[in-house]
Design a protein around this motif. Structure first.
Motif, short mmCIF file in Angstrom:
data_model
loop_
_atom_site.label_atom_id
_atom_site.label_comp_id
_atom_site.label_asym_id
_atom_site.label_seq_id
_atom_site.Cartn_x
_atom_site.Cartn_y
_atom_site.Cartn_z
N CYS A 10 46.11 39.18 42.86
CA CYS A 10 45.94 39.96 41.63
C CYS A 10 46.60 39.28 40.44
O CYS A 10 47.12 39.93 39.52
N SER A 58 36.42 46.49 41.47
CA SER A 58 36.83 46.31 40.07
C SER A 58 36.01 47.23 39.17
O SER A 58 34.81 47.06 39.01
N SER A 82 41.85 40.20 37.41
CA SER A 82 41.56 38.95 38.12
C SER A 82 40.05 38.71 38.20
O SER A 82 39.59 37.57 38.11
N ASN A 133 49.74 44.31 46.28
CA ASN A 133 48.43 44.93 46.46
C ASN A 133 47.67 44.39 47.67
O ASN A 133 46.46 44.60 47.80
N HIS A 169 36.35 40.29 43.14
CA HIS A 169 37.75 40.39 43.49
C HIS A 169 38.16 41.86 43.46
O HIS A 169 37.30 42.73 43.37
N ASP A 179 47.97 46.93 32.56
CA ASP A 179 47.02 45.97 33.12
C ASP A 179 45.60 46.34 32.71
O ASP A 179 45.33 47.47 32.29
N GLY A 237 40.55 38.42 47.03
CA GLY A 237 41.34 39.59 46.67
C GLY A 237 42.80 39.32 46.87
O GLY A 237 43.21 38.21 47.20
N PRO A 238 43.64 40.35 46.70
CA PRO A 238 45.09 40.17 46.87
C PRO A 238 45.50 40.22 48.34
O PRO A 238 45.82 41.29 48.87
N CYS A 250 41.51 43.41 41.65
CA CYS A 250 42.03 43.78 40.34
C CYS A 250 41.07 43.32 39.24
O CYS A 250 40.67 42.15 39.22
#
Length: 404
Positions: free
Chosen positions: A82, A131, A111, A44, A106, A201, A38-39, A108
């Motif tokens: 992200c 997600s 991603s 984020n 993940h 996005d 993940g971010p 986002c």
């Protein structure tokens, strides 16, 4: 000097070697490795922290209870920030270097989608806690096979196994979330002029499009439908345009980093229109990015029923709070994803075959801090109801009270 054929052969040999290395790592390692992607840096990162905190706590609790089939779990943090290209690189590293048995992540959707292609190719189970874009599980290449005519038991079992996706969710989808938001805006708020804004996005625009599409079925068209750019902070020109359109509701598809400045500038310009968004603002960082509680007070958002209130997770929630951490947002979703992975590994004795793990989850479901969860063959939750939340003057969110 290598010929083209020799270079190709060498390349294929290296690819095969990497795949073999991954299999050996998973088979011979002392621990069962789970990636948490993940971010973990960037705007984020607060969401990445939620994923990490949840997964880390679940791993610890499972290990303290004896582990799985005589082995311990080990979580590996993987930062995709992200960024789609980085997410794919991270996925390759988790598969080929870390030798993961499964992945939590993940965050986002933009991603998750490219990373998912890596997990599919390598038959590695991935469960995303967050997600929500439909494309995550709507894989164009995934076409269920008709196995009914196969008489050989072994071949039939193999055929049926291919009908289970290794890409799964512990959350709902935007085509569900957007519908609920549109219903709320139209039937509860009774807004007449709705402005729809997104961050261009995959997640944000997908959510906005789902909301717009359902709003149309209710007989409404937005007075404004526009995109802003991630990373920007000055939206005053956009707010002026929204004011000129006399919008009485603004729906935003995106994350807290842009939602915060947008709502602040709306209020600073005297625009009192209702502000509604999705689960991309389910973090107290929304308050910080807006510049304080007074700016977010009264803002609405869709999110799953608060898992902190479920009896299944009370012990875990209490444990988090004793450490001073509030398990908000996707923390418990991540915890539940680890629980599902652990249940599948324990049930199958398998640490390398993602399809066997996903089929086991489809057949049996999993008991989690969010209750018993069941999935479709595509990997979506069979039930994923959303509720509406509202932010208060103290910078906290609570359910509005009516399930949409």
């Amino acid at each position: 000097m290598f010929s083209v054929r020799n270079r190709f052969t060498l390349g294929m040999t290296l690819v095969a070697a990497l795949g073999l290395q991954s299999q050996l790592l998973r088979a011979a390692g002392k621990d069962i490795v789970i990636g948490v992607a993940g971010p973990h840096t960037g705007a984020n990162a607060p969401f990445g922290l939620q994923l990490w905190k949840g997964a880390e706590a679940a791993v610890k609790d499972i290990n303290d209870a004896g582990g799985i089939n005589g082995k311990k779990l080990r979580a590996v943090k993987a930062d995709d920030a992200c960024i789609p290209a980085q997410a794919k690189s991270v996925a390759n590293k988790l598969v080929n270097t870390e030798g993961v048995s499964a992945v939590v992540g993940h965050f986002c959707s933009s991603s998750t989608i490219p990373a998912a292609s890596v997990y599919r190719e390598n038959n590695v189970l991935m469960i995303t806690p967050a997600s929500t874009n439909p494309r995550v599980t709507e894989d164009a290449a995934f076409k269920p096979r008709d196995c009914s005519g196969i008489t050989d038991a072994g071949k039939k079992a193999k055929c049926e196994l291919q009908n289970h996706s290794v890409i799964m969710r512990m959350c709902g989808r935007d085509d569900q979330q957007g519908v609920e938001a549109a219903e709320f805006v139209h039937k509860v708020l009774k807004a007449k002029k709705v402005a729809i804004v997104h961050d261009k996005d995959t997640y944000g625009q997908g959510l906005a499009d789902a909301m717009k599409a359902h709003l149309k079925t209710l007989g409404q068209q937005p007075v404004i439908y526009e995109g802003l750019t991630r990373g920007e902070k000055d939206f005053n020109a956009l707010v002026t345009k929204i004011k000129a359109a006399q919008a009485d509701a603004v729906y935003f598809g995106g994350l807290h980093a842009e939602a915060g400045p947008l709502i602040r500038q709306m209020r600073e310009q005297g625009l009192k229109a209702a502000f509604i968004s999705g689960d991309g603002i389910v973090s107290e960082e929304f308050v910080s990015s807006a510049g304080g509680e007074k700016f977010v007070s009264g803002a609405y958002m869709t999110f799953g029923a608060d898992p902190r209130k479920l009896p299944n997770g009370k012990k875990v929630v209490d444990s988090f709070r004793k450490t001073g951490y509030e398990p908000e947002g996707y923390t418990l979703y991540s915890y539940a994803a680890v629980q599902a992975i652990a249940a599948a590994i324990k049930g199958t004795g398998e640490t390398r075959d993602g399809r066997k793990l996903s089929k086991w989850l489809f057949d049996n479901g999993a008991d989690t801090v969010m209750g018993k969860q069941n999935w479709t063959q595509k990997g979506d939750l069979q039930k994923s109801g959303y509720v509406m939340y509202v932010w208060d003057t103290k910078g906290k969110y609570a359910e509005v009270g009516n399930k949409l």
